[in-house]
Design an enzyme around this catalytic site. Structure first.
Site, short mmCIF file in Angstrom:
data_model
loop_
_atom_site.label_atom_id
_atom_site.label_comp_id
_atom_site.label_asym_id
_atom_site.label_seq_id
_atom_site.Cartn_x
_atom_site.Cartn_y
_atom_site.Cartn_z
CE1 TYR A 1 -5.82 22.52 8.80
CE2 TYR A 1 -4.96 24.60 9.62
CZ TYR A 1 -4.75 23.33 9.13
OH TYR A 1 -3.47 22.87 8.96
CG ASP B 1 4.54 25.25 12.76
OD1 ASP B 1 4.40 24.14 13.30
OD2 ASP B 1 4.13 25.53 11.61
CG ASP C 1 -0.85 20.87 10.98
OD1 ASP C 1 -0.29 19.83 10.58
OD2 ASP C 1 -0.28 21.98 11.05
CG ASP D 1 2.96 19.08 13.05
OD1 ASP D 1 2.51 19.98 12.33
OD2 ASP D 1 3.26 19.26 14.24
CG HIS E 1 -2.96 18.58 6.76
ND1 HIS E 1 -1.67 18.93 7.04
CD2 HIS E 1 -3.72 19.61 7.20
CE1 HIS E 1 -1.64 20.10 7.63
NE2 HIS E 1 -2.87 20.55 7.76
CD GLU F 1 4.16 19.19 7.88
OE1 GLU F 1 5.22 19.82 7.96
OE2 GLU F 1 3.07 19.62 8.30
CB CYS G 1 6.25 27.86 9.28
SG CYS G 1 5.07 28.80 8.27
NE ARG H 1 2.66 21.49 4.81
CZ ARG H 1 2.90 22.30 5.83
NH1 ARG H 1 1.94 22.52 6.72
NH2 ARG H 1 4.07 22.88 5.98
CD GLU I 1 1.90 25.46 3.14
OE1 GLU I 1 1.04 26.04 2.44
OE2 GLU I 1 1.84 25.41 4.38
CG ASN J 1 -2.01 27.48 4.37
OD1 ASN J 1 -2.77 28.20 5.00
ND2 ASN J 1 -0.79 27.20 4.80
#
Length: 294
Positions: free
Chosen positions: A40, A54, A81, A83, A108, A110, A118, A153, A183, A205
């Protein structure tokens, strides 16, 4: 392509895939050496390496470059990731093309508002479901390799509740998501409920210091989870060791006491494949210098 097929087959296998987060290409080699299923690549880690929080400050170029660096040194599938997709739907489409070109097996997106934060912090916000649906559709339409895995996500669990998060996830699946990443779920039963409701593979996660307990792999497998990521674990282990090491050097004036806990030079060279480079060099460049004629 082989890595993408391997990820697809793994997700369809019914077993739990374990993807530790690599914070360098070298750590990806070690993940493969230890027999894990994949690697990952965390956006939070990428930001932290640059001394940034983040909150969506990194760029598509930085993310794609890191994906290329890591995917090129391992035979395992890499999942990255992306974002919020770095912009509007057209930007999301470009993101997918860039990540495909970088060699990763999937990514992914989100449903947070950009700039994001985060997923285990309070105060985050999510976009309207229709906006995330557009992101997912753009991603699914843009990919050129049908085996590239697109995950969606949702951060809605801690904002709108479990039922609303499930309804969002269903809409994302209808828009083309191959995998759902819910998440900050709070119990194993919530993962089980989510998996039964969405009908596609679900990602868990297991990040430290977050809202989810650190469930065992066996518990997640029993709940029907298809893939578990440990996104920041290796970075946190390394940073903890670095802090302790710096303190000891400052106090003792030497690193001698740290040596027994260090990776040896021989092991480092093994991971770096020094011997293979040496053989290559000998095969290609080993030649006799012709004698000069007087």
């Amino acid at each position: 392509m082989e890595q993408r097929i391997a990820l697809r087959e793994g997700l369809a296998s019914g077993r739990l895939l374990r993807f530790p987060g690599a914070f360098t290409p070298l750590t990806a080699r070690l993940i493969e050496d230890r027999g894990f299923d994949g690697v990952y690549i965390s956006g939070a880690v990428l930001a932290a390496e640059r001394g940034l929080p983040d909150i969506g400050l990194t760029t598509l170029t930085e993310v794609a470059d890191r994906g290329r660096d890591i995917s090129s040194v391992t035979n395992l599938p890499t999942f990255i990731d992306a974002d919020t997709g770095f912009g509007e739907p057209m930007n999301v489409a470009r993101t997918i093309l860039s990540l495909e070109a970088a060699g990763v097996a999937g990514c992914h997106l989100e449903d947070q508002v950009n700039p994001k934060r985060c997923g285990h912090l309070d105060g985050k916000s999510v976009v309207e479901p229709a906006e995330m649906v557009r992101r997912v559709r753009a991603a699914a339409s843009a990919r050129t390799d049908p085996n590239f895995v697109i995950g969606a996500r949702t951060d809605a669990r801690s904002i709108e509740g479990l039922d609303a998060a499930i309804e969002r996830a269903k809409a994302y699946v209808d828009a083309g998501a191959d995998l759902i990443f819910p998440e900050a779920l709070e119990t194993v039963q919530e993962f089980e409920t989510f998996r039964a409701a969405v009908g596609v593979p679900v990602l868990a996660n297991m990040t430290e210091f977050g809202k989810s307990e650190l469930f065992r792999a066996s518990e997640l497998a029993d709940a029907g989870v298809s893939i578990v990521i440990y996104p920041v674990t290796l970075l946190r282990i390394a940073m903890g060791a670095i802090e302790r090491g710096l303190d000891l050097i400052a106090d003792d004036g030497t690193q001698a006491k740290l040596v027994p806990d260090m990776q040896t030079r021989a092991r480092l060279y093994e991971l770096l494949k020094y011997a293979e480079y040496s053989r290559f060099d000998a095969d290609i460049f080993n030649f006799d210098i012709p004698q000069e004629h007087s």
